[in-house]
Design a protein around this motif. Structure first.
Motif, short mmCIF file in Angstrom:
data_model
loop_
_atom_site.label_atom_id
_atom_site.label_comp_id
_atom_site.label_asym_id
_atom_site.label_seq_id
_atom_site.Cartn_x
_atom_site.Cartn_y
_atom_site.Cartn_z
N HIS A 24 0.84 -1.19 0.06
CA HIS A 24 -0.26 0.13 -0.12
C HIS A 24 1.01 1.23 0.03
CE1 HIS A 24 0.89 -1.19 4.39
NE2 HIS A 24 0.88 -0.07 4.44
N ALA A 25 2.33 1.28 0.36
CA ALA A 25 3.00 2.25 0.31
C ALA A 25 3.44 2.51 -1.08
CB ALA A 25 4.20 1.87 1.06
N PRO A 26 3.21 3.75 -1.61
CA PRO A 26 3.35 3.87 -3.00
C PRO A 26 4.78 3.67 -3.54
CG PRO A 26 2.00 5.58 -2.32
CD PRO A 26 2.20 4.86 -1.01
N GLY A 27 5.62 4.21 -2.64
CA GLY A 27 7.10 4.07 -2.96
C GLY A 27 7.54 2.66 -2.99
N LEU A 28 7.14 1.80 -2.08
CA LEU A 28 7.54 0.20 -2.01
C LEU A 28 7.11 -0.36 -3.33
CD1 LEU A 28 9.10 -2.06 -0.88
CD2 LEU A 28 6.87 -2.37 0.53
N ALA A 29 5.67 0.00 -3.50
CA ALA A 29 4.98 -0.69 -4.75
C ALA A 29 5.75 -0.25 -6.08
CB ALA A 29 3.72 -0.28 -4.96
N ARG A 30 6.10 1.16 -6.12
CA ARG A 30 7.14 1.43 -7.48
C ARG A 30 8.42 0.66 -7.61
NH1 ARG A 30 6.55 6.10 -10.44
NH2 ARG A 30 5.57 7.10 -9.12
N THR A 31 8.93 0.81 -6.32
CA THR A 31 10.25 0.12 -6.61
C THR A 31 10.34 -1.39 -6.63
OG1 THR A 31 10.95 1.43 -4.65
CG2 THR A 31 12.28 -0.89 -4.98
N VAL A 32 9.07 -2.16 -6.15
CA VAL A 32 8.97 -3.50 -6.41
C VAL A 32 8.97 -3.67 -8.00
CG1 VAL A 32 7.51 -5.67 -6.20
CG2 VAL A 32 8.31 -4.37 -4.27
N LEU A 33 8.07 -2.65 -8.64
CA LEU A 33 7.63 -3.01 -10.06
C LEU A 33 8.55 -2.33 -10.77
CD1 LEU A 33 3.79 -1.73 -9.97
CD2 LEU A 33 4.74 -4.16 -10.00
N ASP A 34 9.43 -1.48 -10.75
CA ASP A 34 10.49 -0.89 -11.59
C ASP A 34 11.65 -1.65 -11.52
OD1 ASP A 34 8.65 1.29 -12.11
OD2 ASP A 34 9.63 2.85 -11.05
N ASP A 35 12.01 -2.19 -10.34
CA ASP A 35 13.18 -2.84 -10.35
C ASP A 35 13.30 -4.54 -10.65
OD1 ASP A 35 14.39 -0.54 -9.65
OD2 ASP A 35 14.75 -0.89 -7.31
N GLY A 36 11.94 -4.73 -11.23
CA GLY A 36 11.78 -6.22 -11.63
C GLY A 36 11.72 -7.11 -10.76
N HIS A 37 11.12 -6.74 -9.59
CA HIS A 37 11.00 -7.70 -8.40
C HIS A 37 9.88 -8.40 -8.65
CE1 HIS A 37 14.46 -6.64 -6.23
NE2 HIS A 37 14.00 -5.43 -6.24
N ALA A 38 8.70 -7.97 -9.23
CA ALA A 38 7.44 -8.66 -9.53
C ALA A 38 6.73 -7.75 -10.74
CB ALA A 38 6.74 -8.37 -8.26
N ASP A 39 5.52 -8.33 -10.89
CA ASP A 39 4.90 -7.79 -12.16
C ASP A 39 3.55 -7.21 -11.89
OD1 ASP A 39 6.19 -9.10 -14.62
OD2 ASP A 39 6.11 -10.53 -13.04
N LEU A 40 2.94 -7.39 -10.40
CA LEU A 40 2.03 -6.81 -9.90
C LEU A 40 2.02 -6.89 -8.31
CD1 LEU A 40 0.67 -9.29 -12.17
CD2 LEU A 40 -1.30 -7.84 -11.84
N VAL A 41 1.34 -5.89 -7.62
CA VAL A 41 1.32 -6.04 -6.21
C VAL A 41 0.05 -6.08 -5.61
CG1 VAL A 41 3.36 -4.44 -6.28
CG2 VAL A 41 1.17 -3.34 -6.34
N ALA A 42 0.06 -6.79 -4.39
CA ALA A 42 -1.36 -7.02 -4.02
C ALA A 42 -1.21 -6.38 -2.67
CB ALA A 42 -1.51 -8.60 -3.84
N LEU A 43 -2.58 -5.92 -2.41
CA LEU A 43 -2.65 -5.23 -1.20
C LEU A 43 -3.82 -5.85 -0.33
CD1 LEU A 43 -1.80 -2.80 -3.31
CD2 LEU A 43 -2.80 -0.95 -1.85
N GLY A 44 -3.56 -5.85 1.10
CA GLY A 44 -4.30 -6.43 1.96
C GLY A 44 -5.15 -5.49 2.98
N ARG A 45 -4.23 -5.26 4.06
CA ARG A 45 -4.80 -4.11 4.85
C ARG A 45 -4.99 -2.78 4.22
NH1 ARG A 45 0.59 -5.66 6.93
NH2 ARG A 45 2.14 -3.63 6.82
N GLY A 46 -3.91 -2.56 3.38
CA GLY A 46 -4.04 -1.22 2.34
C GLY A 46 -5.25 -0.98 1.56
N ALA A 47 -5.75 -2.16 1.14
CA ALA A 47 -7.08 -2.22 0.34
C ALA A 47 -8.18 -1.83 1.18
CB ALA A 47 -7.15 -3.33 -0.61
N LEU A 48 -8.15 -2.48 2.50
CA LEU A 48 -9.26 -2.34 3.23
C LEU A 48 -9.43 -0.76 3.71
CD1 LEU A 48 -9.14 -5.43 5.89
CD2 LEU A 48 -10.73 -4.74 4.33
N ALA A 49 -8.29 -0.30 4.22
CA ALA A 49 -8.30 1.05 4.41
C ALA A 49 -8.49 2.10 3.08
CB ALA A 49 -6.85 1.45 4.94
N ASN A 50 -8.21 1.73 2.16
CA ASN A 50 -8.31 2.59 0.87
C ASN A 50 -8.83 1.67 -0.33
OD1 ASN A 50 -6.51 4.84 1.69
ND2 ASN A 50 -5.36 3.24 2.29
N PRO A 51 -10.26 1.29 -0.20
CA PRO A 51 -10.70 0.69 -1.35
C PRO A 51 -10.58 1.08 -2.80
CG PRO A 51 -12.44 1.52 0.20
CD PRO A 51 -11.23 1.80 0.70
#
Length: 373
Positions: A305-332
């Motif tokens: 849910h942290a935008p910076g972490l999500a960007r890093t994970v995607l831009d640096d090739g660690h993953a193709d998509l990101v999944a949110l649990g608690r962040g989605a509950l707080a921000n549907p």
């Protein structure tokens, strides 16, 4: 302002997604005890679609009227009323522009309430670590499971396939096999819960056999074109500290399940943020290793849910998509907030309570409106 990487459209198998934001599966135990998805559940899932998420994964759903149910109030994909309830869920999500995957789950030894059976099955008769979770109605230690026979194993494998076919029939865009977090498939993968001396136990090359056969059963049931994912994790709901032995074991698992026919891997971090479980003994991240080994799309989970972490994970090739649990509950509507330059609101742990109603969630969201930059 640079467009966030999570907002780029993508494709998994034959399914085109409007962005790379995924709602992670979260146990909500919100049926009325009959396993039938309710109108509130349909609205709950539709809100994530309306909020812009590309793919929504349901809570873990039991696959049979035997040993798979784990919690009171957990939904099933077994009876005609349950199928009708899920049909309404998928319709609402599609109207709101989203795609939805049903997570297929078997609790194995980690059962807190199952009205169908008064005993539990697992790879081996090993006492589970930890205690039941009060938030889901449990108290005290888990029951000592019975060791599954080969006939039990064959029935469970067939049950996953049958449940997947039913999910396809009611409009789901995908199924995700729950192989994570300490439940049955993970129990077969884990050395201290799988003490079998047959072809399903021993070295990791044999412990992987059960999930491989589950994947093949699901694939045979739904056909080559339907999307099939698999969720894996090192940590568990009853053991936050467990890790695989290293990159070699992870690579063995990834190769086997990819060859069995999954379309994507979803790597979870139960109880931990991504950084806490991502780095292997080689220094590589487990998510990037999965991408390299399999060539499949990989979903990363844990603090995304942290935008910076999500960007890093995607831009640096660690993953193709990101999944949110608690962040989605707080921000549907998290994807829309990212697109609009809003700061996602901080998560309130009270929102993790599984039986929080939609009215309570809306009240909480109203009190924590985001501030735009």
């Amino acid at each position: 302002m640079t467009v966030h990487s999570v907002l780029a459209a993508t494709r998994i198998g034959g399914l085109r997604l409007r962005n790379r934001a995924v709602v992670a599966p979260m146990s909500r135990v919100s049926t009325e005890g009959d396993g039938v998805p309710t109108a509130d559940m349909a609205e709950y899932y539709a809100r994530f679609a309306a909020g812009g998420f590309g793919l929504i994964t349901t809570e873990g759903t039991y696959i049979d009227a035997e040993f798979s149910q784990s919690y009171s109030g957990q939904p099933g994909i077994v009876t005609a009323p349950q199928l009708d309830g899920w049909r309404e869920v998928t319709a609402r999500v599609h109207v709101a522009g989203g795609s939805i995957a049903l997570q297929l789950m078997h609790g194995g030894a980690l059962v807190q309430e199952n009205p169908f059976r008064d005993r539990t099955l697992a790879p081996s008769a090993v006492q589970p670590k930890g205690v039941q979770m009060p938030a889901y109605g449990g108290t005290g230690p888990f029951a000592l499971p019975e060791e599954a026979t080969r006939a039990d194993i064959r029935a469970i494998i067939a049950g996953f396939g049958a449940a997947a076919e039913r999910a396809r029939s009611v409009g789901f865009d995908a199924v995700e096999i729950h192989g994570a977090n300490g439940y049955l498939i993970d129990q077969f993968l884990t050395d201290y819960t799988n003490l079998r001396g047959d072809e399903y136990g021993g070295a990791v090359e044999r412990r992987i056999r059960f999930v491989v056969e589950v994947v093949r059963s699901v694939r045979a049931a739904v056909g080559a074109e339907f999307l099939v994912g698999l969720r894996l994790s090192q940590t568990k709901v009853n053991d936050f500290d467990h890790r695989w032995s290293g990159a070699a074991e992870a690579a063995t698992i990834f190769r086997a399940v990819a060859a069995a026919g999954v379309d994507y891997l979803h790597l979870a971090s139960e109880g931990r943020d991504w950084y806490d479980t991502a780095v292997l003994d080689t220094g590589e991240t487990i998510t990037r290793l999965a991408r390299t080994i399999t060539g499949l799309p990989v979903i990363a989970n844990g603090g995304m849910h942290a935008p910076g972490l999500a960007r890093t994970v995607l831009d640096d090739g660690h993953a193709d998509l990101v999944a949110l649990g608690r962040g989605a509950l707080a921000n549907p509507d998290w994807p829309r907030m990212i697109a609009d330059g809003a700061d996602p609101v901080e998560f309130d742990r009270a929102m993790l309570q599984p039986e929080v109603t939609l009215a309570q969630q809306r009240s909480w969201e109203h009190a924590h409106r985001p501030v735009f930059r």
